[in-house]
Each structure stands twice: as structure tokens, then as C-alpha cells.
Design a protein around this motif. Structure first.
Motif, mmCIF file in Angstrom:
data_model
loop_
_atom_site.group_PDB
_atom_site.id
_atom_site.type_symbol
_atom_site.label_atom_id
_atom_site.label_comp_id
_atom_site.label_asym_id
_atom_site.label_seq_id
_atom_site.Cartn_x
_atom_site.Cartn_y
_atom_site.Cartn_z
ATOM 1 N N PRO B 8 51.963 31.617 44.332
ATOM 2 C CA PRO B 8 52.125 32.914 44.973
ATOM 3 C C PRO B 8 50.865 33.301 45.732
ATOM 4 N N GLN B 9 50.931 34.390 46.495
ATOM 5 C CA GLN B 9 49.733 34.867 47.181
ATOM 6 C C GLN B 9 48.816 35.599 46.227
ATOM 7 N N ASN B 10 49.433 36.298 45.266
ATOM 8 C CA ASN B 10 48.687 37.014 44.241
ATOM 9 C C ASN B 10 49.322 36.721 42.891
ATOM 10 N N LEU B 11 48.477 36.593 41.877
ATOM 11 C CA LEU B 11 48.964 36.296 40.542
ATOM 12 C C LEU B 11 48.075 36.999 39.536
ATOM 13 N N THR B 12 48.698 37.789 38.689
ATOM 14 C CA THR B 12 47.983 38.462 37.613
ATOM 15 C C THR B 12 48.561 37.992 36.291
ATOM 16 N N PHE B 18 49.143 30.089 30.656
ATOM 17 C CA PHE B 18 49.126 28.873 31.482
ATOM 18 C C PHE B 18 49.437 29.287 32.913
ATOM 19 N N ILE B 19 48.593 28.850 33.831
ATOM 20 C CA ILE B 19 48.696 29.288 35.228
ATOM 21 C C ILE B 19 49.097 28.108 36.109
ATOM 22 N N THR B 20 49.982 28.369 37.050
ATOM 23 C CA THR B 20 50.337 27.358 38.050
ATOM 24 C C THR B 20 50.268 27.970 39.439
ATOM 25 N N ILE B 21 49.574 27.312 40.315
ATOM 26 C CA ILE B 21 49.488 27.695 41.727
ATOM 27 C C ILE B 21 50.019 26.527 42.545
ATOM 28 N N ASN B 22 50.875 26.836 43.496
ATOM 29 C CA ASN B 22 51.551 25.796 44.253
ATOM 30 C C ASN B 22 51.060 25.725 45.694
ATOM 31 N N CYS B 23 51.131 24.520 46.249
ATOM 32 C CA CYS B 23 50.718 24.276 47.627
ATOM 33 C C CYS B 23 51.707 23.291 48.248
ATOM 34 N N SER B 24 52.319 23.692 49.344
ATOM 35 C CA SER B 24 53.223 22.813 50.084
ATOM 36 C C SER B 24 52.681 22.618 51.491
ATOM 37 N N ILE B 74 45.991 25.841 35.315
ATOM 38 C CA ILE B 74 44.878 26.266 34.467
ATOM 39 C C ILE B 74 45.443 26.506 33.074
ATOM 40 N N THR B 75 44.920 25.799 32.096
ATOM 41 C CA THR B 75 45.358 26.011 30.724
ATOM 42 C C THR B 75 44.417 26.993 30.030
ATOM 43 N N ALA B 76 44.953 27.749 29.088
ATOM 44 C CA ALA B 76 44.155 28.720 28.316
ATOM 45 C C ALA B 76 43.289 29.556 29.247
ATOM 46 N N SER B 77 43.929 30.232 30.178
ATOM 47 C CA SER B 77 43.196 30.972 31.212
ATOM 48 C C SER B 77 42.253 32.010 30.612
ATOM 49 N N HIS B 78 41.181 32.276 31.364
ATOM 50 C CA HIS B 78 40.117 33.166 30.918
ATOM 51 C C HIS B 78 39.758 34.092 32.069
ATOM 52 N N PRO B 79 39.286 35.302 31.789
ATOM 53 C CA PRO B 79 38.905 36.210 32.888
ATOM 54 C C PRO B 79 37.944 35.592 33.899
ATOM 55 N N ARG B 80 37.098 34.678 33.468
ATOM 56 C CA ARG B 80 36.174 34.054 34.433
ATOM 57 C C ARG B 80 36.884 33.120 35.408
ATOM 58 N N GLY B 100 45.273 26.480 53.372
ATOM 59 C CA GLY B 100 46.238 27.489 52.996
ATOM 60 C C GLY B 100 45.578 28.862 52.978
ATOM 61 N N GLN B 101 46.404 29.885 52.800
ATOM 62 C CA GLN B 101 45.902 31.262 52.855
ATOM 63 C C GLN B 101 45.192 31.686 51.581
ATOM 64 N N GLY B 102 45.335 30.914 50.545
ATOM 65 C CA GLY B 102 44.685 31.255 49.291
ATOM 66 C C GLY B 102 45.608 31.998 48.333
ATOM 67 N N THR B 103 45.341 31.847 47.052
ATOM 68 C CA THR B 103 46.039 32.568 45.984
ATOM 69 C C THR B 103 45.002 33.343 45.197
ATOM 70 N N ARG B 104 45.180 34.651 45.159
ATOM 71 C CA ARG B 104 44.238 35.492 44.406
ATOM 72 C C ARG B 104 44.718 35.580 42.969
ATOM 73 N N LEU B 105 43.929 35.059 42.055
ATOM 74 C CA LEU B 105 44.268 35.033 40.630
ATOM 75 C C LEU B 105 43.411 36.039 39.886
ATOM 76 N N THR B 106 44.059 36.868 39.094
ATOM 77 C CA THR B 106 43.362 37.827 38.238
ATOM 78 C C THR B 106 43.809 37.592 36.805
ATOM 79 N N ILE B 107 42.858 37.324 35.940
ATOM 80 C CA ILE B 107 43.150 37.132 34.524
ATOM 81 C C ILE B 107 42.589 38.333 33.761
ATOM 82 N N ASN B 108 43.470 39.065 33.140
ATOM 83 C CA ASN B 108 43.064 40.246 32.366
ATOM 84 C C ASN B 108 42.786 39.886 30.918
ATOM 85 N N PRO B 109 41.753 40.502 30.339
ATOM 86 C CA PRO B 109 41.421 40.192 28.929
ATOM 87 C C PRO B 109 42.443 40.796 27.982
#
Lengths: 114, 109
Positions: B8-12, B18-24, B74-80, B100-109
Motif C-alpha cells: 500500500p501507499q501507507n500502512l499502519t 508481520f508486515i508485507t509491502i508489495n512492488c510490481s 518485516i517480521t516482529a515489527s518494531h516502532p524503529r 516506486g512512490q514509496g510505502t510509508r510504514l508506521t509501527i505503533n507501540p
């Protein structure tokens, strides 16, 4: 010793003024690139250099010029800054061109044209 | 249509997910890069791959050349891990990187 540094990191300038951004590398890499990064767009290539005094245009080169008088320095000049050139500018270096060679990026220069 | 599309473009997400970001991509490529950009920071290279899978710590990158698709996990995602993740394809014919345009990932504690 980042290997690649950009200066300045931030700059605010007025419309119509000339602006020069500097990219300095200590890796002795042959290829140097200038990109701009804008919301909704991927990094877009402005100009690149494949050696001292050897440069070529990228996809968004209008309004920009570059110079490379020595291996370590690649300068990007906005001859007469416009508001549409407000952006974050990244320099990148690579030892050779080709899929096997990664790029090393600078920390970016945030330019605001008011 | 961009030659390299990310989703996605943004992911929280919450810490630990477990996080997945896709690129086509639609162009012929020789390699694909995954890059990371922290807020206000520079861009660093995470992976370069032309086939199969690569793993570094909690990050895994895969590519399917036939389907013209790559994923960053990303496994066991962390705020960093909060950052913008960018994929870039080395376009075989034009001999250039297409981003690509980038995916902004935000991991909340």
C-alpha cells in the motif's frame, strides 16, 4: 565518514534567485546522480555524471544545470529558482552502471523556494 | 501508470505484527532494490535481488521474475521500523533505476 555528503541540508530561497547544491563523495565512484523527491512521485532523475566533465540529462532536467570539475564534487544549479523546484534533492553515487551495482545516497537537501 | 507500483501507499500496524509491502513493475529488469528512508533522513539500501529470496535480520525480500512482483516482509515489527520503504527496478533496456512512490510504514507501540 559518510562517503557522500550534501550541502546545505536545508535552504530557503526566493523566487528568481540562483541556487547551487553540492554533492561531495570520498568513494572515488565514477557515477554521480541528482534526484528530486516529491510527494506522489518516486525519485526522479534530474542529471547524472559518468565522469569528470561528462554529464547528461535525466527525465526532469528543465531549469537545472550541473557541473563536475573533479571526481568528488557534483554541483546542481538552479539558475533562477521557481516555486515548482521546492523539493528534497538527493545525490547518489555508484561505482559503475549496471544492475549489480547499488547506489549510495546522500542525506538530502530540503529546498524551499518562496 | 507508473512503471514501478508499490502497495500500500501507507500502512499502519501494531508492534509485533508481520508486515508485507508489495512492488510490481511493468518493465524488463535485471535487478530490484529495496531502500529505506527514515523521517528527515537519507536513503539506505536494504536489499538488491534478481531472483529468489534474501534475508537480513527481521527483513525478508522476495522476487518473482515471471510475475514481475517483489515483496518486502518485516517480521516482529518494531516502532524503529517506521520509515518509507522504496522499491527501485533496474530497467534492463534503459540501463537506469526506476523508483516506486514509496510505502510509508508506521509501527505503533
Amino acid at each position: 565518514d559518510a562517503g557522500i555528503t550534501q550541502s546545505p541540508r536545508h535552504k530557503v530561497t526566493e523566487t528568481g534567485t540562483p541556487v547551487t547544491l553540492r554533492c561531495h563523495q570520498t568513494e572515488n565512484h565514477r557515477y554521480m546522480y541528482w534526484y528530486r523527491q516529491d510527494p506522489g512521485h518516486g525519485l526522479r532523475l534530474i542529471h547524472y555524471s559518468y565522469g569528470v566533465k561528462d554529464t547528461d540529462k535525466g527525465e526532469v532536467s528543465d531549469g537545472y544545470s550541473v557541473s563536475r570539475s573533479k571526481t568528488e564534487d557534483f554541483l546542481l544549479t538552479l539558475e533562477s529558482a521557481t516555486s515548482s523546484q521546492t523539493s528534497v534533492y538527493f545525490c547518489a553515487i555508484s561505482p559503475q552502471v549496471g544492475a549489480a551495482y547499488g547506489y549510495t545516497f546522500g542525506s538530502g537537501t530540503r529546498l524551499t523556494v518562496v | 501508470k507508473n512503471e514501478v507500483e508499490q502497495s500500500p501507499q501507507n500502512l499502519t500496524a501494531q508492534e509485533g505484527e508481520f508486515i508485507t509491502i508489495n512492488c510490481s513493475y511493468s518493465v524488463g529488469i535485471s535487478a530490484l532494490h529495496w531502500l529505506q528512508q527514515h523521517p528527515g533522513g537519507g536513503i539506505v539500501s536494504l536489499f538488491m535481488l534478481s531472483s529468489g529470496k534474501k534475508k537480513h535480520g527481521r527483513l525478508i525480500a522476495t522476487i518473482n521474475i515471471q510475475e514481475k512482483h517483489s515483496s518486502l516482509h518485516i517480521t516482529a515489527s518494531h516502532p524503529r521500523d517506521s520509515a518509507v520503504y522504496i522499491c527501485a527496478a533496474w530497467q534492463r533496456g534503459a540501463q537506469k533505476l526506476v523508483f516506486g512512490q514509496g510505502t510509508r510504514l508506521t509501527i505503533n507501540p
